[in-house]
Design a protein around this motif. Structure first.
Motif, short mmCIF file in Angstrom:
data_model
loop_
_atom_site.label_atom_id
_atom_site.label_comp_id
_atom_site.label_asym_id
_atom_site.label_seq_id
_atom_site.Cartn_x
_atom_site.Cartn_y
_atom_site.Cartn_z
N ASP A 13 0.67 -1.60 -0.18
CA ASP A 13 0.36 -0.12 0.01
C ASP A 13 1.15 1.12 -0.03
OD1 ASP A 13 0.70 -1.14 2.45
OD2 ASP A 13 -0.79 0.41 3.60
N MET A 17 7.50 0.94 -0.66
CA MET A 17 8.21 0.13 -0.60
C MET A 17 8.15 -0.37 -1.75
SD MET A 17 9.90 -2.33 1.19
CE MET A 17 9.62 -0.47 2.56
N PRO A 66 -4.50 -2.16 3.81
CA PRO A 66 -6.00 -1.87 3.62
C PRO A 66 -7.32 -2.91 2.46
CG PRO A 66 -5.51 -0.06 2.67
CD PRO A 66 -3.65 -1.05 3.09
N ALA A 93 6.64 -5.46 8.25
CA ALA A 93 7.39 -4.75 9.11
C ALA A 93 7.88 -6.09 10.75
CB ALA A 93 7.03 -3.69 9.35
N GLU A 94 6.78 -7.00 10.43
CA GLU A 94 5.98 -7.25 11.67
C GLU A 94 7.62 -9.39 11.48
OE1 GLU A 94 2.43 -6.27 12.23
OE2 GLU A 94 2.71 -5.05 11.73
N ASN A 95 7.90 -9.04 12.51
CA ASN A 95 8.27 -10.74 13.00
C ASN A 95 7.76 -11.14 14.09
OD1 ASN A 95 9.89 -12.46 12.13
ND2 ASN A 95 11.54 -11.44 12.97
N GLU A 96 6.52 -11.36 14.42
CA GLU A 96 5.95 -12.62 15.71
C GLU A 96 5.61 -13.42 14.96
OE1 GLU A 96 2.85 -10.07 16.08
OE2 GLU A 96 4.44 -7.77 16.62
N GLN A 97 6.04 -14.07 16.61
CA GLN A 97 5.87 -16.31 16.28
C GLN A 97 4.73 -15.79 15.94
OE1 GLN A 97 7.42 -15.62 20.04
NE2 GLN A 97 9.28 -15.71 19.33
N GLN A 99 2.87 -14.56 13.85
CA GLN A 99 2.01 -14.04 12.29
C GLN A 99 3.14 -14.92 11.73
OE1 GLN A 99 2.87 -9.50 11.66
NE2 GLN A 99 1.18 -10.02 12.25
N LYS A 114 11.55 -6.19 6.83
CA LYS A 114 12.01 -4.83 6.91
C LYS A 114 12.70 -3.91 8.17
CE LYS A 114 7.55 -3.81 5.19
NZ LYS A 114 6.47 -2.67 4.79
N PRO A 115 13.82 -3.33 7.76
CA PRO A 115 14.98 -3.21 6.75
C PRO A 115 14.96 -4.27 6.15
CG PRO A 115 15.21 -2.16 8.34
CD PRO A 115 14.06 -2.56 9.02
N PHE A 116 15.00 -4.86 5.02
CA PHE A 116 15.68 -5.41 4.79
C PHE A 116 17.23 -4.68 3.28
CE2 PHE A 116 11.96 -5.21 1.46
CZ PHE A 116 13.02 -4.61 0.93
#
Ligand SMILES: [Mg+2]
Lengths: 138, 162
Positions: A13, A17, A66, A93-97, A99, A114-116
């Motif tokens: 979106d 990026m 969205p 941007a999120e690195n949660e277990q 998810q 991200k950021p990569f």
């Protein structure tokens, strides 16, 4: 690795990026790409590519968007016979277990946080390619 | 014992705050190849900042509404944009504000993951880019952490408001 003619669909979106992903793809020799600004438009692009015989061969997709999120698009793609085995990499941007587990269950090919750096991105893309070519060979 | 609440002063300052400040430093470092230096924090009502542009995200952290702003000196943001995208911009335009919003998104996501893994709950709004930072700081209590990148002393700040 993917053939240089591979057609990539970049879904995010934020234009920033999408531009970073396209630029990273181009630097790696992939010049054939399209883009969409949310999951719903991403799915439309996939269908249109399929119907006009210019199919996408890999999706690089943001998570938070969205209309249809990256995870929702992934589920829709995996549930559709036309796209079921399409390589699909999430950019998040999120690195949660929780998810990561959800995405794995939904059939994500791999994901990059991200950021990569271009190296990280390309390494993940290689893993995506290897995973799908191994499946094809099996 | 559940996860600590953001309304606890120590939690706000130590856990969420530290995680967000670390994420901002790391994100900028990843593009500049240099860690920004942190200056002394400022805690104030109706904070006024000198920044021309920034990214803003509203989110709920353990049920408390928080606003996070990444405010940039415009020359710093021009440079960051160049590092991220390889193109030069010389004025504040839609692309630059989109970039500020995406940076805010990255910082928020980067900070949030380890906190969620520890049991905190977060619900984000959609990040936006804005030139009108000070009106967004009115009637709020804010904590600002200024950063500088040496040697040019280009600055940006992370501002948390409740
Ligand atoms: Mg997004």
């Amino acid at each position: 690795m993917f053939d240089p003619e591979t057609r990539f669909l970049v879904v995010d979106d934020f234009k920033t990026m999408r531009s970073i992903v396209k630029r990273t793809l181009e630097a790696a020799g992939f010049r054939n790409h399209g883009e969409a600004e949310d999951g719903a438009k991403g799915f439309e692009a996939l269908v249109q590519g399929y119907e006009t015989q210019r199919p996408y061969s890999c999706v690089i997709c943001d998570w938070n968007m969205p209309n249809l999120t990256g995870l929702e698009l992934l589920r829709k793609v995996r549930a559709d016979a036309r796209f079921k085995t399409l390589p699909f990499m999430l950019v998040t941007a999120e690195n949660e277990q929780s998810q990561v587990i959800e995405a794995a269950k939904a059939g994500v090919s791999n994901y990059v946080v991200k950021p990569f750096s271009p190296e990280e991105f390309n390494n993940k893309l290689k893993l995506v390619y290897n995973k799908h070519s191994a499946k094809k060979a099996a | 014992m559940g996860a600590p609440k953001i309304s606890d002063r120590s939690f706000f300052e130590e856990e969420v705050g530290l995680s967000l400040f670390e994420a901002a430093a790391k994100t900028v470092e990843s593009y500049f190849g240099m860690r920004p230096a942190k200056s002394n924090p400022i805690l104030a009502m109706d904070l006024v900042v000198p920044f021309e542009a920034g990214g803003l995200i509203l989110f709920q952290a353990d049920g408390t509404a928080v606003q996070m702003i990444l405010g940039f000196e415009k020359n710093f943001l021009f440079e960051l944009y160049f590092k991220m995208l390889g193109d030069r911009v010389t004025e504040i335009n839609g692309d630059l504000l989109d970039c500020a919003a995406e940076l805010t998104n990255i910082v928020y996501g980067y900070a949030k993951a380890p906190l969620v893994n520890k049991g905190h709950s977060f619900a984000p709004g959609r990040p936006e880019g804005t030139q009108d930072l000070n009106s967004r700081l009115k009637n709020k209590k804010s904590l600002e952490i200024p950063f500088q990148i040496q040697p040019d002393k280009k600055t940006f700040s992370l501002i948390l408001s409740v």
